[in-house]
Design a protein around this motif. Structure first.
Motif, PDB file in Angstrom:
ATOM      1  N   GLY A 186       2.207   0.121   9.690  1.00 12.66           N
ATOM      2  CA  GLY A 186       1.651  -0.720   8.641  1.00 12.66           C
ATOM      3  C   GLY A 186       0.153  -0.890   8.845  1.00 12.66           C
ATOM      4  O   GLY A 186      -0.338  -0.885   9.976  1.00 12.66           O
ATOM      5  N   MET A 187      -0.579  -1.058   7.745  1.00 14.04           N
ATOM      6  CA  MET A 187      -2.037  -1.173   7.809  1.00 14.04           C
ATOM      7  C   MET A 187      -2.514  -2.404   7.045  1.00 14.04           C
ATOM      8  O   MET A 187      -1.820  -2.910   6.155  1.00 14.04           O
ATOM      9  CB  MET A 187      -2.697   0.080   7.244  1.00 14.04           C
ATOM     10  CG  MET A 187      -2.530   1.308   8.107  1.00 14.04           C
ATOM     11  SD  MET A 187      -3.426   2.738   7.440  1.00 14.04           S
ATOM     12  CE  MET A 187      -2.313   3.250   6.144  1.00 14.04           C
ATOM     13  N   ILE A 188      -3.710  -2.848   7.375  1.00  5.47           N
ATOM     14  CA  ILE A 188      -4.319  -4.000   6.722  1.00  5.47           C
ATOM     15  C   ILE A 188      -5.110  -3.583   5.490  1.00  5.47           C
ATOM     16  O   ILE A 188      -5.038  -4.216   4.447  1.00  5.47           O
ATOM     17  CB  ILE A 188      -5.232  -4.751   7.709  1.00  5.47           C
ATOM     18  CG1 ILE A 188      -4.391  -5.452   8.770  1.00  5.47           C
ATOM     19  CG2 ILE A 188      -6.122  -5.759   6.986  1.00  5.47           C
ATOM     20  CD1 ILE A 188      -5.209  -6.104   9.847  1.00  5.47           C
ATOM     21  N   GLU A 189      -5.879  -2.490   5.606  1.00  4.66           N
ATOM     22  CA  GLU A 189      -6.845  -2.135   4.574  1.00  4.66           C
ATOM     23  C   GLU A 189      -6.282  -1.186   3.521  1.00  4.66           C
ATOM     24  O   GLU A 189      -6.983  -0.795   2.587  1.00  4.66           O
ATOM     25  CB  GLU A 189      -8.090  -1.517   5.227  1.00  4.66           C
ATOM     26  CG  GLU A 189      -7.902  -0.105   5.755  1.00  4.66           C
ATOM     27  CD  GLU A 189      -7.286  -0.021   7.135  1.00  4.66           C
ATOM     28  OE1 GLU A 189      -7.777   0.788   7.939  1.00  4.66           O
ATOM     29  OE2 GLU A 189      -6.297  -0.742   7.396  1.00  4.66           O
ATOM     30  N   GLY A 190      -5.023  -0.810   3.640  1.00  2.00           N
ATOM     31  CA  GLY A 190      -4.409   0.090   2.671  1.00  2.00           C
ATOM     32  C   GLY A 190      -2.966   0.346   3.041  1.00  2.00           C
ATOM     33  O   GLY A 190      -2.342  -0.431   3.772  1.00  2.00           O
ATOM     34  N   THR A 191      -2.413   1.435   2.530  1.00  2.00           N
ATOM     35  CA  THR A 191      -1.035   1.800   2.867  1.00  2.00           C
ATOM     36  C   THR A 191      -0.946   3.328   2.876  1.00  2.00           C
ATOM     37  O   THR A 191      -1.861   4.017   2.432  1.00  2.00           O
ATOM     38  CB  THR A 191      -0.035   1.204   1.854  1.00  2.00           C
ATOM     39  OG1 THR A 191       1.300   1.388   2.326  1.00  2.00           O
ATOM     40  CG2 THR A 191      -0.184   1.830   0.476  1.00  2.00           C
ATOM     41  N   ALA A 192       0.140   3.824   3.404  1.00  2.00           N
ATOM     42  CA  ALA A 192       0.354   5.264   3.476  1.00  2.00           C
ATOM     43  C   ALA A 192       1.716   5.591   2.872  1.00  2.00           C
ATOM     44  O   ALA A 192       2.740   5.061   3.311  1.00  2.00           O
ATOM     45  CB  ALA A 192       0.291   5.749   4.920  1.00  2.00           C
ATOM     46  N   VAL A 193       1.715   6.447   1.886  1.00  5.49           N
ATOM     47  CA  VAL A 193       2.953   6.929   1.262  1.00  5.49           C
ATOM     48  C   VAL A 193       3.298   8.254   1.936  1.00  5.49           C
ATOM     49  O   VAL A 193       2.552   9.230   1.830  1.00  5.49           O
ATOM     50  CB  VAL A 193       2.782   7.120  -0.253  1.00  5.49           C
ATOM     51  CG1 VAL A 193       4.094   7.604  -0.868  1.00  5.49           C
ATOM     52  CG2 VAL A 193       2.318   5.831  -0.910  1.00  5.49           C
ATOM     53  N   VAL A 194       4.423   8.268   2.646  1.00  3.14           N
ATOM     54  CA  VAL A 194       4.789   9.465   3.399  1.00  3.14           C
ATOM     55  C   VAL A 194       6.090  10.050   2.845  1.00  3.14           C
ATOM     56  O   VAL A 194       6.973   9.320   2.385  1.00  3.14           O
ATOM     57  CB  VAL A 194       4.948   9.162   4.910  1.00  3.14           C
ATOM     58  CG1 VAL A 194       3.671   8.534   5.459  1.00  3.14           C
ATOM     59  CG2 VAL A 194       6.129   8.268   5.186  1.00  3.14           C
ATOM     60  N   ASN A 195       6.164  11.362   2.892  1.00  8.22           N
ATOM     61  CA  ASN A 195       7.380  12.090   2.518  1.00  8.22           C
ATOM     62  C   ASN A 195       7.638  13.100   3.624  1.00  8.22           C
ATOM     63  O   ASN A 195       6.812  13.977   3.878  1.00  8.22           O
ATOM     64  CB  ASN A 195       7.195  12.794   1.170  1.00  8.22           C
ATOM     65  CG  ASN A 195       6.998  11.805   0.036  1.00  8.22           C
ATOM     66  OD1 ASN A 195       7.958  11.247  -0.481  1.00  8.22           O
ATOM     67  ND2 ASN A 195       5.740  11.578  -0.350  1.00  8.22           N
ATOM     68  N   CYS A 196       8.794  12.981   4.294  1.00 10.62           N
ATOM     69  CA  CYS A 196       8.997  13.776   5.499  1.00 10.62           C
ATOM     70  C   CYS A 196      10.479  13.949   5.787  1.00 10.62           C
ATOM     71  O   CYS A 196      11.341  13.315   5.165  1.00 10.62           O
ATOM     72  CB  CYS A 196       8.309  13.104   6.689  1.00 10.62           C
ATOM     73  SG  CYS A 196       8.808  11.389   6.914  1.00 10.62           S
ATOM     74  N   ASP A 197      10.757  14.796   6.755  1.00 10.57           N
ATOM     75  CA  ASP A 197      12.130  14.959   7.226  1.00 10.57           C
ATOM     76  C   ASP A 197      12.504  13.835   8.187  1.00 10.57           C
ATOM     77  O   ASP A 197      13.559  13.224   8.069  1.00 10.57           O
ATOM     78  CB  ASP A 197      12.290  16.312   7.912  1.00 10.57           C
ATOM     79  CG  ASP A 197      12.232  17.474   6.942  1.00 10.57           C
ATOM     80  OD1 ASP A 197      12.526  17.255   5.748  1.00 10.57           O
ATOM     81  OD2 ASP A 197      11.896  18.588   7.359  1.00 10.57           O
ATOM     82  N   TYR A 198      11.616  13.585   9.159  1.00  7.18           N
ATOM     83  CA  TYR A 198      11.851  12.534  10.151  1.00  7.18           C
ATOM     84  C   TYR A 198      10.676  11.571  10.135  1.00  7.18           C
ATOM     85  O   TYR A 198       9.512  12.011  10.147  1.00  7.18           O
ATOM     86  CB  TYR A 198      11.997  13.118  11.558  1.00  7.18           C
ATOM     87  CG  TYR A 198      13.353  13.730  11.832  1.00  7.18           C
ATOM     88  CD1 TYR A 198      14.340  13.012  12.506  1.00  7.18           C
ATOM     89  CD2 TYR A 198      13.639  15.024  11.417  1.00  7.18           C
ATOM     90  CE1 TYR A 198      15.578  13.575  12.758  1.00  7.18           C
ATOM     91  CE2 TYR A 198      14.880  15.602  11.668  1.00  7.18           C
ATOM     92  CZ  TYR A 198      15.850  14.864  12.332  1.00  7.18           C
ATOM     93  OH  TYR A 198      17.078  15.415  12.580  1.00  7.18           O
ATOM     94  N   ALA A 199      10.970  10.283  10.135  1.00  2.00           N
ATOM     95  CA  ALA A 199       9.923   9.266  10.185  1.00  2.00           C
ATOM     96  C   ALA A 199      10.309   8.158  11.157  1.00  2.00           C
ATOM     97  O   ALA A 199      11.476   7.756  11.237  1.00  2.00           O
ATOM     98  CB  ALA A 199       9.666   8.666   8.804  1.00  2.00           C
ATOM     99  N   VAL A 200       9.317   7.681  11.884  1.00  2.00           N
ATOM    100  CA  VAL A 200       9.423   6.438  12.655  1.00  2.00           C
ATOM    101  C   VAL A 200       8.440   5.461  12.028  1.00  2.00           C
ATOM    102  O   VAL A 200       7.268   5.809  11.805  1.00  2.00           O
ATOM    103  CB  VAL A 200       9.084   6.660  14.144  1.00  2.00           C
ATOM    104  CG1 VAL A 200       9.050   5.326  14.887  1.00  2.00           C
ATOM    105  CG2 VAL A 200      10.097   7.598  14.781  1.00  2.00           C
TER     106      VAL A 200
END
Length: 402
Positions: free
Chosen positions: A107-121
Motif C-alpha cells: 500500500g502507498m500514501i501518494e498513489g496506488t498500484a493496479v497489478v495484474n499477475c499470476d502470483y501476488a503478495v
C-alpha cells in the motif's frame, strides 16, 4: 523475477539517529536482491530519492522502473515506536499499472498500484484505513495477504477476534489462497487454502522497528513465489529474516540467514488465551522530560497489549503516608516491572529492589548510567537495555512468557 511495487520514502528518526531513503518497496527490493533474487522496483520517485535508489540498485543488483514526480513522502519519527509526522503531496498521483508474473505490492500514501499477475503478495501497510487488494481493480490468480491484526480487522467486512476465523473470512472475501496474520509475541498465523498453522516470532537483544514489516513481506514473497516453498516454510524464513533485521538493521544474505539462530518466543498458555499482563511503570516524574518519558512508556506498553499501573497516573503525588503503600501494593499486584533508570532516582531503585525481592521480573531501560551503577540490577537478573524501543519489546516478551 519479482516486481516490487510500493513507496520509496525518506525515513528520519531522532533517536536512534536515522536518515535514509528506503520505504517499503526500496527496503523489500534490497532485501530480496541481497538473498540473490532478481528484482524490478516500481515506484514514484522525486529527484533525490531517484538519485539514491539508482546508486542502491547498482550496488545491490536490482532494476528500477521509475515514475518521476515532483514531491515525495517523508516520515519523521522521534523513536521507532512513535507515530510519525508524514510529509506528503497535497494530492495523489496517477495509479501505477503493472502486469508481471510475480508481484509484491505494498500500500502507498501518494498513489496506488493496479497489478495484474499470476502470483501476488500484498501488504496493505496501513493500520488505519487499509485498502483491500481488489479494491483498485488489481487481479491475481494466486494471492497471499500479509498483514497485522489491525490491518486484518480494517479490511475484513465482518471482523472477529479469533485469528483463524479472521483469516478464513479474509481469504473468502479477497479470493486469497494464503493469509498471514502477524500476532506479535505469538508469531504469525499462516492460513493456506483452509488449513491453519503458526510460525514463531524470535527474541533479539535489539529491536529496530522501522521497516520490520517490509522485511517480513519481502522474504515471504521471495521464498513463496520464486523458490516455490510452502506458505508455512516461507513465513518461517520471513520471521527469522525479520529478527535478523531487527537485531542488526541489516539485510541477510542466504549464508548469513542460514547461520543466524535466534531464540523463538514462547508465549504462555494464559497469554495465548487472552490474559493481559500487568506491568508496573517505575520512573521519576519531577521534570517535563521525565513526565514525557513516563507518558510515552505508558502509551507504548499499553499499545503493545499490556495493562499498565503508573504511580504518577494511578496514585499521584503526595506524602510518604499518602503514596508509598499504594505504590508497593501496585508492585505486588503486577506481573513485572518496567523501570526507567537514567538519573538513578532513589524511588525507582527502591521499587526495582522491592520487585526483585518478590521475584517479579524487571526490565530496566538505562542509556547513560555506568556498568558499576547498574551492578545490582545486572546481578539480580534484571533485563537491561540501553535502547528505548528494545526495552519496550523486552518487557512485552517477558510478559508474554509468564
Amino acid at each position: 523475477m519479482i516486481a516490487v511495487v510500493g513507496g520509496v520514502y525518506r525515513e528520519k528518526c531522532i533517536h536512534p539517529g536515522w536518515d535514509e531513503i528506503y520505504g517499503s518497496a526500496g527496503r523489500a527490493a534490497t532485501a530480496i536482491a541481497r538473498m540473490g533474487g532478481a528484482v524490478e522496483l516500481h515506484s514514484y520517485f522525486e529527484s533525490t530519492a531517484l538519485y539514491v535508489m539508482q546508486d542502491r540498485a547498482a550496488l545491490e543488483g536490482f532494476q528500477l522502473a521509475a515514475t518521476e514526480v515532483g514531491q515525495g513522502v517523508t516520515f519523521d519519527y522521534i523513536h521507532g515506536l512513535s507515530t510519525p509526522i508524514i510529509h506528503q503531496p497535497a494530492s495523489q498521483y496517477e495509479p501505477l499499472n503493472i502486469s508481471k508474473e510475480h508481484v509484491l505490492r505494498f500500500g502507498m500514501i501518494e498513489g496506488t498500484a493496479v497489478v495484474n499477475c499470476d502470483y501476488a503478495v500484498y501488504d496493505p501497510q496501513n493500520a488505519h484505513n487499509p485498502e483491500a487488494f481488489i479494491a483498485n481493480g488489481s487481479t491475481a490468480k494466486h494471492l497471499a495477504l500479509v498483514l497485522n491484526r489491525h490491518e486484518a480487522h480494517g479490511i475484513c467486512a465482518s471482523p472477529c477476534e479469533e485469528p483463524e476465523e479472521l483469516a478464513r473470512q479474509l481469504a473468502d472475501q479477497s479470493g486469497a489462497d494464503v493469509v498471514i496474520i502477524k500476532m506479535g509475541p505469538q508469531g504469525a498465523l499462516v492460513y493456506d487454502k483452509g488449513a491453519c498453522s503458526t510460525v514463531p516470532a524470535y527474541r533479539t537483544t535489539h529491536v529496530w522497528k522501522i521497516g520490520s514489516g517490509d522485511t517480513f513481506a519481502a522474504h515471504f514473497a521471495y521464498a513463496w513465489m520464486e523458490e516455490g516453498r510452502s506458505p508455512q516454510e516461507a513465513a518461517s524464513i520471513a520471521s527469522r529474516a525479520t529478527a535478523f533485521y531487527c537485531e542488526s538493521r541489516g539485510y541477510p544474505s542466504r549464508k548469513l540467514l542460514d547461520r543466524f539462530d535466534p531464540k523463538p518466543l514462547c508465549a504462555s498458555e494464559c497469554y495465548r488465551s487472552g490474559y493481559q499482563p500487568r506491568v508496573y511503570l517505575a520512573g521519576p516524574f519531577f521534570t517535563l522530560a521525565q513526565l514525557w518519558m513516563i507518558h510515552e512508556a505508558r502509551k507504548d506498553l499499553s499499545d503493545m497489549g499490556l495493562s499498565v499501573f503508573s504511580p504518577y497516573h494511578d496514585v499521584g503525588c503526595g506524602s510518604a503516608d499518602d503514596v508509598v503503600e499504594k505504590d508497593l501494593q501496585g508492585i505486588r499486584d503486577c506481573d513485572l516491572i518496567f523501570a526507567i533508570g537514567d538519573g538513578l532516582d532513589a524511588g525507582t531503585i527502591y521499587e526495582i529492589g522491592f520487585a526483585r525481592a518478590l521475584g517479579k521480573p524487571v526490565v530496566l531501560y538505562s542509556e547513560n548510567e555506568s556498568t558499576e551503577d547498574k551492578k545490582m540490577m545486572a546481578g539480580s537478573a534484571c533485563r537491561i537495555s540501553d535502547d528505548y524501543v528494545s526495552a519496550i519489546y523486552q518487557a512485552v516478551w517477558e510478559a508474554a512468557a509468564l
